[in-house]
Design an enzyme around this catalytic site. Structure first.
Site, PDB file in Angstrom:
ATOM      1  N   ASP A   1       9.306 -25.029 -30.379  1.00 50.26           N
ATOM      2  CA  ASP A   1       8.097 -24.221 -30.511  1.00 50.26           C
ATOM      3  C   ASP A   1       7.294 -24.617 -31.746  1.00 50.26           C
ATOM      4  O   ASP A   1       7.867 -24.900 -32.801  1.00 50.26           O
ATOM      5  CB  ASP A   1       8.504 -22.743 -30.607  1.00 50.26           C
ATOM      6  CG  ASP A   1       7.358 -21.807 -30.288  1.00 50.26           C
ATOM      7  OD1 ASP A   1       6.350 -22.271 -29.726  1.00 50.26           O
ATOM      8  OD2 ASP A   1       7.475 -20.608 -30.605  1.00 50.26           O
TER       9      ASP A   1
ATOM     10  N   ARG B   1      15.402 -21.326 -32.221  1.00 49.78           N
ATOM     11  CA  ARG B   1      13.969 -21.332 -31.928  1.00 49.78           C
ATOM     12  C   ARG B   1      13.206 -21.611 -33.213  1.00 49.78           C
ATOM     13  O   ARG B   1      13.426 -20.963 -34.236  1.00 49.78           O
ATOM     14  CB  ARG B   1      13.505 -20.005 -31.340  1.00 49.78           C
ATOM     15  CG  ARG B   1      12.004 -20.039 -31.014  1.00 49.78           C
ATOM     16  CD  ARG B   1      11.538 -18.883 -30.177  1.00 49.78           C
ATOM     17  NE  ARG B   1      10.152 -19.116 -29.751  1.00 49.78           N
ATOM     18  CZ  ARG B   1       9.536 -18.473 -28.771  1.00 49.78           C
ATOM     19  NH1 ARG B   1      10.193 -17.542 -28.086  1.00 49.78           N
ATOM     20  NH2 ARG B   1       8.289 -18.741 -28.452  1.00 49.78           N
TER      21      ARG B   1
ATOM     22  N   ARG C   1      -1.444 -23.130 -19.125  1.00 51.47           N
ATOM     23  CA  ARG C   1      -1.996 -24.075 -20.090  1.00 51.47           C
ATOM     24  C   ARG C   1      -3.328 -24.644 -19.595  1.00 51.47           C
ATOM     25  O   ARG C   1      -3.502 -24.897 -18.397  1.00 51.47           O
ATOM     26  CB  ARG C   1      -1.014 -25.225 -20.325  1.00 51.47           C
ATOM     27  CG  ARG C   1       0.183 -24.846 -21.185  1.00 51.47           C
ATOM     28  CD  ARG C   1      -0.133 -25.004 -22.662  1.00 51.47           C
ATOM     29  NE  ARG C   1       0.941 -24.470 -23.480  1.00 51.47           N
ATOM     30  CZ  ARG C   1       1.904 -25.213 -24.007  1.00 51.47           C
ATOM     31  NH1 ARG C   1       1.934 -26.503 -23.799  1.00 51.47           N
ATOM     32  NH2 ARG C   1       2.830 -24.654 -24.763  1.00 51.47           N
TER      33      ARG C   1
ATOM     34  N   ASN D   1       3.992 -21.945 -18.703  1.00 49.40           N
ATOM     35  CA  ASN D   1       3.192 -23.060 -19.208  1.00 49.40           C
ATOM     36  C   ASN D   1       2.497 -23.794 -18.072  1.00 49.40           C
ATOM     37  O   ASN D   1       1.327 -24.183 -18.186  1.00 49.40           O
ATOM     38  CB  ASN D   1       4.055 -24.062 -19.971  1.00 49.40           C
ATOM     39  CG  ASN D   1       4.596 -23.541 -21.279  1.00 49.40           C
ATOM     40  OD1 ASN D   1       5.654 -23.980 -21.723  1.00 49.40           O
ATOM     41  ND2 ASN D   1       3.907 -22.604 -21.910  1.00 49.40           N
TER      42      ASN D   1
ATOM     43  N   THR E   1       7.800 -22.137 -16.756  1.00 47.03           N
ATOM     44  CA  THR E   1       7.001 -21.894 -15.547  1.00 47.03           C
ATOM     45  C   THR E   1       5.657 -21.293 -15.931  1.00 47.03           C
ATOM     46  O   THR E   1       4.635 -21.589 -15.304  1.00 47.03           O
ATOM     47  CB  THR E   1       7.751 -20.952 -14.590  1.00 47.03           C
ATOM     48  OG1 THR E   1       8.187 -19.782 -15.318  1.00 47.03           O
ATOM     49  CG2 THR E   1       8.963 -21.618 -13.982  1.00 47.03           C
TER      50      THR E   1
END
Length: 253
Positions: A31, A202, A84, A80, A78
């Site tokens: 990320d 993350r 996007r 994205n 999914t």
């Protein structure tokens, strides 16, 4: 001088790790690529994703050095795929395909695509499946590429797979109800046959799973790192491993 200090710190962290306590499976949410680009004049999202792609090879090298056997990289969800902006998505898909192809060329990892294959554009799917095929027989650490991945979709697909298999075998609903348990569902997940992630990292300071490995993460340790993914350093990785080893894992107790 700063680089020397970091190298000394890295060595100190590495020496402090206990091989017997290392995670077998590390998953990472890559990320912060776009935010990394936004902080650099003249850079766009594609530059951020390209920098993030380069960091993947550094990260896998660090995992190899300390003996991590399974790595999962959350590369594209999914959501994205649906949300996007089209130019950014097109650039990202090309970068993901290039990463998979380069990984296969290096023959250092056994690649598995984990995600909704039907949702992926044909050209990208072909590249990912080609990388899978090319590395399928390697006796190397496994790397899962989570592309077109959604945790709820994975569980739904697992249930669909179970129902189809047992329907083909003539199993009745009543019989299947008796057979259905967590182990059966686990076998039919995208990651079937692999250990659940011991540690999920993350980057970018966000503190949520965003649908990542919802089933598999029930006993995972979570580690949230402030650095954006392209800025993630080996010392950050080693600190995450050290934090994992220092925790008393209770496995739901």
């Amino acid at each position: 001088m700063r680089n020397l200090i970091y190298r000394l710190y890295e060595r100190s962290l590495e020496r402090g790790l206990a091989p017997s306590d290392l995670p077998k499976h590390v998953a990472v949410m890559l990320d912060g690529n776009r935010r990394w680009a936004e902080r650099r004049p003249g850079a766009n999202a594609a530059h951020g994703h390209a920098a993030g792609a380069n960091k993947i090879f550094d990260f896998l090298g660090w995992c190899d050095e300390i003996g991590i056997k399974v790595v999962t990289l959350y590369m594209l969800s999914t959501d994205n795929l649906a949300k996007r902006e089209s130019k950014e998505l097109a650039d990202l898909l090309k970068i993901i395909g290039s990463v998979a192809t380069e990984m296969a060329k290096r023959k250092r990892w056994k690649i598995r695509l984990v995600g909704d294959r039907a949702s992926l554009p044909g050209e990208l799917l072909a590249e990912l499946e080609s990388a899978e095929t090319a590395t399928a027989k390697l006796n190397k650490p496994e790397v899962n590429l989570a592309v077109g991945y959604g945790g709820r979709k994975e569980i739904a697909d697992a249930m669909r797979s179970i129902l189809k298999k047992h329907s083909d075998e003539g199993t009745t609903i009543e019989q299947l109800a008796e057979l259905l348990d967590p182990d059966l569902i686990t076998e039919h997940l995208y990651t079937g046959g692999q250990p659940d992630p011991d540690l999920i990292i993350r980057t970018s300071g966000e503190q949520r799973l965003s649908g990542f490995l919802l089933w598999q993460s029930s006993n995972s340790e979570l580690y949230f790192e402030e650095a954006l993914w392209p800025d993630f350093r080996k010392v950050d990785f080693l600190r995450a491993i050290r934090a994992f080893e220092s925790r008393h894992r209770r496995f739901g107790a």
